[in-house]
Design a protein around this motif. Structure first.
Motif, PDB file in Angstrom:
ATOM      1  N   SER A  38       1.522  -1.001   0.014  1.00 16.67           N
ATOM      2  CA  SER A  38      -0.138   0.107   0.126  1.00 16.67           C
ATOM      3  C   SER A  38       0.152   1.109  -0.447  1.00 16.67           C
ATOM      4  O   SER A  38       0.911   2.520  -0.472  1.00 16.67           O
ATOM      5  CB  SER A  38      -0.583   0.322   1.412  1.00 16.67           C
ATOM      6  OG  SER A  38      -1.437  -0.512   1.033  1.00 16.67           O
ATOM      7  N   ALA A  39       2.503   1.047   1.187  1.00 17.85           N
ATOM      8  CA  ALA A  39       2.829   2.235   1.166  1.00 17.85           C
ATOM      9  C   ALA A  39       3.953   3.100  -0.639  1.00 17.85           C
ATOM     10  O   ALA A  39       3.891   3.489  -0.983  1.00 17.85           O
ATOM     11  CB  ALA A  39       3.842   2.233   1.756  1.00 17.85           C
ATOM     12  N   LEU A  40       4.127   1.434  -0.959  1.00 23.14           N
ATOM     13  CA  LEU A  40       4.759   1.694  -2.169  1.00 23.14           C
ATOM     14  C   LEU A  40       3.777   1.948  -3.362  1.00 23.14           C
ATOM     15  O   LEU A  40       3.996   2.950  -3.885  1.00 23.14           O
ATOM     16  CB  LEU A  40       5.145   0.363  -3.054  1.00 23.14           C
ATOM     17  CG  LEU A  40       6.245   0.022  -2.018  1.00 23.14           C
ATOM     18  CD1 LEU A  40       6.438  -2.103  -1.984  1.00 23.14           C
ATOM     19  CD2 LEU A  40       7.442   0.466  -1.360  1.00 23.14           C
ATOM     20  N   LEU A  41       2.305   1.666  -3.394  1.00 24.36           N
ATOM     21  CA  LEU A  41       1.528   2.235  -4.492  1.00 24.36           C
ATOM     22  C   LEU A  41       1.356   3.477  -4.125  1.00 24.36           C
ATOM     23  O   LEU A  41       1.078   4.228  -5.384  1.00 24.36           O
ATOM     24  CB  LEU A  41       0.358   1.502  -4.244  1.00 24.36           C
ATOM     25  CG  LEU A  41       0.313  -0.351  -5.082  1.00 24.36           C
ATOM     26  CD1 LEU A  41      -0.874  -0.945  -4.680  1.00 24.36           C
ATOM     27  CD2 LEU A  41       0.922   0.074  -6.474  1.00 24.36           C
ATOM     28  N   ALA A  42       1.272   3.850  -3.059  1.00 17.56           N
ATOM     29  CA  ALA A  42       0.748   5.545  -2.823  1.00 17.56           C
ATOM     30  C   ALA A  42       1.709   6.575  -3.137  1.00 17.56           C
ATOM     31  O   ALA A  42       1.509   7.779  -3.412  1.00 17.56           O
ATOM     32  CB  ALA A  42       0.439   5.848  -0.498  1.00 17.56           C
ATOM     33  N   ASN A  43       2.837   5.617  -3.100  1.00 13.38           N
ATOM     34  CA  ASN A  43       4.354   6.785  -3.684  1.00 13.38           C
ATOM     35  C   ASN A  43       4.378   5.698  -5.194  1.00 13.38           C
ATOM     36  O   ASN A  43       5.704   6.550  -5.494  1.00 13.38           O
ATOM     37  CB  ASN A  43       5.562   6.512  -2.383  1.00 13.38           C
ATOM     38  CG  ASN A  43       5.149   7.135  -0.829  1.00 13.38           C
ATOM     39  OD1 ASN A  43       5.704   8.025  -1.312  1.00 13.38           O
ATOM     40  ND2 ASN A  43       4.930   6.192  -0.445  1.00 13.38           N
ATOM     41  N   GLY A  44       3.843   5.607  -6.073  1.00 17.49           N
ATOM     42  CA  GLY A  44       3.814   5.302  -7.073  1.00 17.49           C
ATOM     43  C   GLY A  44       4.822   4.475  -7.673  1.00 17.49           C
ATOM     44  O   GLY A  44       4.896   3.871  -8.615  1.00 17.49           O
ATOM     45  N   ILE A  45       5.043   3.109  -6.904  1.00 19.49           N
ATOM     46  CA  ILE A  45       6.411   2.219  -7.025  1.00 19.49           C
ATOM     47  C   ILE A  45       5.811   1.727  -7.478  1.00 19.49           C
ATOM     48  O   ILE A  45       3.987   0.316  -6.370  1.00 19.49           O
ATOM     49  CB  ILE A  45       6.953   2.818  -5.280  1.00 19.49           C
ATOM     50  CG1 ILE A  45       8.231   3.043  -5.459  1.00 19.49           C
ATOM     51  CG2 ILE A  45       8.196   0.915  -5.971  1.00 19.49           C
ATOM     52  CD1 ILE A  45       8.701   3.185  -4.108  1.00 19.49           C
ATOM     53  N   LYS A  46       5.288   0.669  -8.339  1.00 17.94           N
ATOM     54  CA  LYS A  46       4.952  -0.251  -9.492  1.00 17.94           C
ATOM     55  C   LYS A  46       5.356  -1.447  -9.655  1.00 17.94           C
ATOM     56  O   LYS A  46       5.149  -2.654  -9.353  1.00 17.94           O
ATOM     57  CB  LYS A  46       4.135  -0.067 -10.273  1.00 17.94           C
ATOM     58  CG  LYS A  46       2.831   1.433 -10.347  1.00 17.94           C
ATOM     59  CD  LYS A  46       2.433   1.520 -11.596  1.00 17.94           C
ATOM     60  CE  LYS A  46       1.579   2.791 -11.156  1.00 17.94           C
ATOM     61  NZ  LYS A  46       1.211   3.129 -12.802  1.00 17.94           N
ATOM     62  N   VAL A  47       6.531  -1.133  -9.585  1.00 12.88           N
ATOM     63  CA  VAL A  47       7.514  -2.518  -9.868  1.00 12.88           C
ATOM     64  C   VAL A  47       7.372  -3.053  -8.546  1.00 12.88           C
ATOM     65  O   VAL A  47       8.801  -2.772  -7.799  1.00 12.88           O
ATOM     66  CB  VAL A  47       8.884  -2.050 -11.153  1.00 12.88           C
ATOM     67  CG1 VAL A  47       9.317  -4.233 -10.329  1.00 12.88           C
ATOM     68  CG2 VAL A  47       7.557  -2.532 -12.075  1.00 12.88           C
TER      69      VAL A  47
END
Length: 106
Positions: A38-47
């Motif tokens: 969730s934190a990654l996606l919220a920060n635009g990290i998709k891979v």
């Protein structure tokens, strides 16, 4: 950060303490206790990892810990399913290449 603030079924986003985690050398803001993914996606990290067989980027798929698309190396431990592992302040998260490598204990 981009987050869903109000969900039709889950309701309003609960307030939580903001913490810092390091992802591939970059410090990002996360919410303590949320899934790492969730934190990654919220920060635009998709891979989250690079596949072992075809060496292609992989990311979010099932979101419930059943597949291995979101596995990353977390605090030196490979193959952590980031969709169910929870954020802790100061954790170090790295994109995993292939099956990951266990570091030898000293």
């Amino acid at each position: 950060m981009s987050r869903i603030e109000n969900h039709i079924i889950l309701g309003d986003l609960e307030e939580k303490k903001e913490v810092q985690i390091t992802v591939d050398g970059q410090v990002i803001t996360a919410r303590e206790g949320e899934p790492i993914l969730s934190a990654l996606l919220a920060n635009g990290i998709k891979v989250q990892n690079i596949s072992a067989k075809k060496h292609e980027p992989r990311g979010y798929f099932c979101g419930i810990g059943r597949c291995t698309n979101c596995v990353m190396t977390v605090n030196g431990d490979p193959n952590v399913r980031t969709c169910v592992a929870l954020v802790e302040d100061g954790m170090v998260v790295e994109t995993q290449d292939g099956l990951g490598k266990w570091e030898e204990s000293k």
